[in-house]
Scaffold this motif. Structure first.
Motif, short mmCIF file in Angstrom:
data_model
loop_
_atom_site.label_atom_id
_atom_site.label_comp_id
_atom_site.label_asym_id
_atom_site.label_seq_id
_atom_site.Cartn_x
_atom_site.Cartn_y
_atom_site.Cartn_z
N MET A 1 0.84 -1.19 0.00
CA MET A 1 0.00 0.00 0.00
C MET A 1 0.89 1.25 0.00
SD MET A 1 -3.03 0.75 2.60
CE MET A 1 -4.07 2.13 2.42
N THR A 2 0.58 2.20 -0.87
CA THR A 2 1.38 3.42 -0.95
C THR A 2 0.72 4.52 -0.13
OG1 THR A 2 0.24 4.18 -2.93
CG2 THR A 2 2.21 2.86 -3.26
N THR A 3 1.56 5.39 0.38
CA THR A 3 1.07 6.54 1.14
C THR A 3 0.65 7.63 0.16
OG1 THR A 3 3.21 7.63 1.25
CG2 THR A 3 2.70 6.02 3.00
N PRO A 4 -0.14 8.58 0.63
CA PRO A 4 -0.52 9.70 -0.26
C PRO A 4 0.71 10.44 -0.81
CG PRO A 4 -1.89 9.70 1.70
CD PRO A 4 -0.84 8.66 1.91
N GLU A 5 1.74 10.58 0.01
CA GLU A 5 2.95 11.27 -0.44
C GLU A 5 3.64 10.50 -1.56
OE1 GLU A 5 2.26 10.61 2.78
OE2 GLU A 5 1.94 12.62 3.61
N GLU A 6 3.67 9.17 -1.43
CA GLU A 6 4.27 8.35 -2.47
C GLU A 6 3.47 8.41 -3.76
OE1 GLU A 6 6.41 4.83 0.16
OE2 GLU A 6 4.25 4.71 -0.21
N ARG A 7 2.17 8.45 -3.63
CA ARG A 7 1.31 8.56 -4.82
C ARG A 7 1.54 9.89 -5.53
NH1 ARG A 7 -0.41 6.77 -9.26
NH2 ARG A 7 -2.45 7.51 -9.86
N ILE A 8 1.64 10.95 -4.75
CA ILE A 8 1.92 12.27 -5.33
C ILE A 8 3.26 12.25 -6.06
CG2 ILE A 8 2.46 14.68 -4.79
CD1 ILE A 8 0.32 14.46 -2.54
N ALA A 9 4.26 11.61 -5.45
CA ALA A 9 5.58 11.52 -6.08
C ALA A 9 5.49 10.76 -7.40
CB ALA A 9 6.56 10.85 -5.14
N GLU A 10 4.72 9.68 -7.43
CA GLU A 10 4.54 8.91 -8.67
C GLU A 10 3.90 9.78 -9.75
OE1 GLU A 10 2.13 5.52 -7.75
OE2 GLU A 10 3.61 4.68 -6.36
N LEU A 11 2.88 10.51 -9.37
CA LEU A 11 2.19 11.36 -10.34
C LEU A 11 3.10 12.47 -10.87
CD1 LEU A 11 -1.29 11.58 -8.59
CD2 LEU A 11 -0.72 10.31 -10.68
N LEU A 12 3.89 13.05 -9.98
CA LEU A 12 4.82 14.11 -10.40
C LEU A 12 5.87 13.56 -11.36
CD1 LEU A 12 5.31 16.10 -7.09
CD2 LEU A 12 4.12 16.85 -9.15
N ARG A 13 6.36 12.36 -11.09
CA ARG A 13 7.36 11.75 -11.98
C ARG A 13 6.76 11.46 -13.35
NH1 ARG A 13 9.04 9.21 -7.23
NH2 ARG A 13 7.77 7.36 -7.63
N ALA A 14 5.48 11.24 -13.41
CA ALA A 14 4.83 10.93 -14.69
C ALA A 14 4.62 12.16 -15.57
CB ALA A 14 3.47 10.26 -14.43
N LEU A 15 4.71 13.33 -14.98
CA LEU A 15 4.53 14.56 -15.75
C LEU A 15 5.72 14.78 -16.69
CD1 LEU A 15 3.28 17.02 -12.98
CD2 LEU A 15 1.94 16.09 -14.87
N PRO A 16 5.46 15.40 -17.84
CA PRO A 16 6.60 15.73 -18.73
C PRO A 16 7.43 16.84 -18.10
CG PRO A 16 4.55 16.65 -19.59
CD PRO A 16 4.18 15.81 -18.40
N ALA A 17 8.68 16.90 -18.50
CA ALA A 17 9.56 17.96 -18.02
C ALA A 17 9.03 19.32 -18.49
CB ALA A 17 10.98 17.74 -18.52
N PRO A 18 9.19 20.35 -17.67
CA PRO A 18 8.74 21.67 -18.11
C PRO A 18 9.64 22.19 -19.23
CG PRO A 18 9.93 21.85 -16.05
CD PRO A 18 9.78 20.39 -16.34
N PRO A 19 9.12 23.11 -20.05
CA PRO A 19 9.96 23.71 -21.09
C PRO A 19 11.20 24.35 -20.46
CG PRO A 19 7.66 24.30 -21.40
CD PRO A 19 7.75 23.61 -20.08
N ALA A 20 12.29 24.30 -21.17
CA ALA A 20 13.58 24.78 -20.64
C ALA A 20 13.50 26.21 -20.13
CB ALA A 20 14.65 24.66 -21.72
N GLY A 21 12.81 27.08 -20.82
CA GLY A 21 12.75 28.48 -20.42
C GLY A 21 11.99 28.73 -19.12
N TRP A 22 11.11 27.83 -18.75
CA TRP A 22 10.32 28.03 -17.54
C TRP A 22 11.19 28.06 -16.29
CZ3 TRP A 22 5.07 25.02 -17.48
CH2 TRP A 22 4.27 25.48 -18.52
N ALA A 23 12.12 27.13 -16.20
CA ALA A 23 12.98 27.07 -15.02
C ALA A 23 13.82 28.34 -14.91
CB ALA A 23 13.86 25.84 -15.07
N GLU A 24 14.38 28.77 -16.03
CA GLU A 24 15.20 30.00 -16.01
C GLU A 24 14.35 31.21 -15.66
OE1 GLU A 24 18.56 31.92 -15.77
OE2 GLU A 24 18.46 29.79 -16.22
N ALA A 25 13.16 31.30 -16.21
CA ALA A 25 12.27 32.42 -15.91
C ALA A 25 11.89 32.43 -14.44
CB ALA A 25 11.02 32.34 -16.78
N ALA A 26 11.65 31.27 -13.88
CA ALA A 26 11.30 31.19 -12.46
C ALA A 26 12.45 31.69 -11.58
CB ALA A 26 10.93 29.76 -12.08
#
Length: 82
Positions: A1-26
């Motif tokens: 059984m996974t914890t809510p935090e582990e599930r969130i981590a799984e979902l975040l890992r499944a997301l595509p990487a943000p566009p390169a410019g977003w990180a620099e802009a942030a």
């Protein structure tokens, strides 16, 4: 059984990487906000500086070393109207 935090981590890992410019802009955003706040304070207390900003905002920004992007210009124009 996974914890809510582990599930969130799984979902975040499944997301595509943000566009390169977003990180620099942030990373740059806090500095840009400080620059804009400084310019707005100067506009409020210095009548001649305000006249320059109203007459040609883009040129004034370039003189101050700030790139007059559409977002920056729109933000300052809204603030100048108040």
């Amino acid at each position: 059984m996974t914890t809510p935090e582990e599930r969130i981590a799984e979902l975040l890992r499944a997301l595509p990487a943000p566009p390169a410019g977003w990180a620099e802009a942030a990373k740059e955003l806090p500095g840009v906000r400080r620059e804009l706040d400084t310019i707005l304070e100067r506009i409020e207390r210095d009548e001649r500086f305000r006249e320059r900003a109203v007459a040609d905002l883009e040129a004034m920004l370039r003189t101050e070393g700030v790139e007059p992007t559409p977002v920056v210009v729109a933000h300052l124009r809204r603030r100048l109207e108040t």
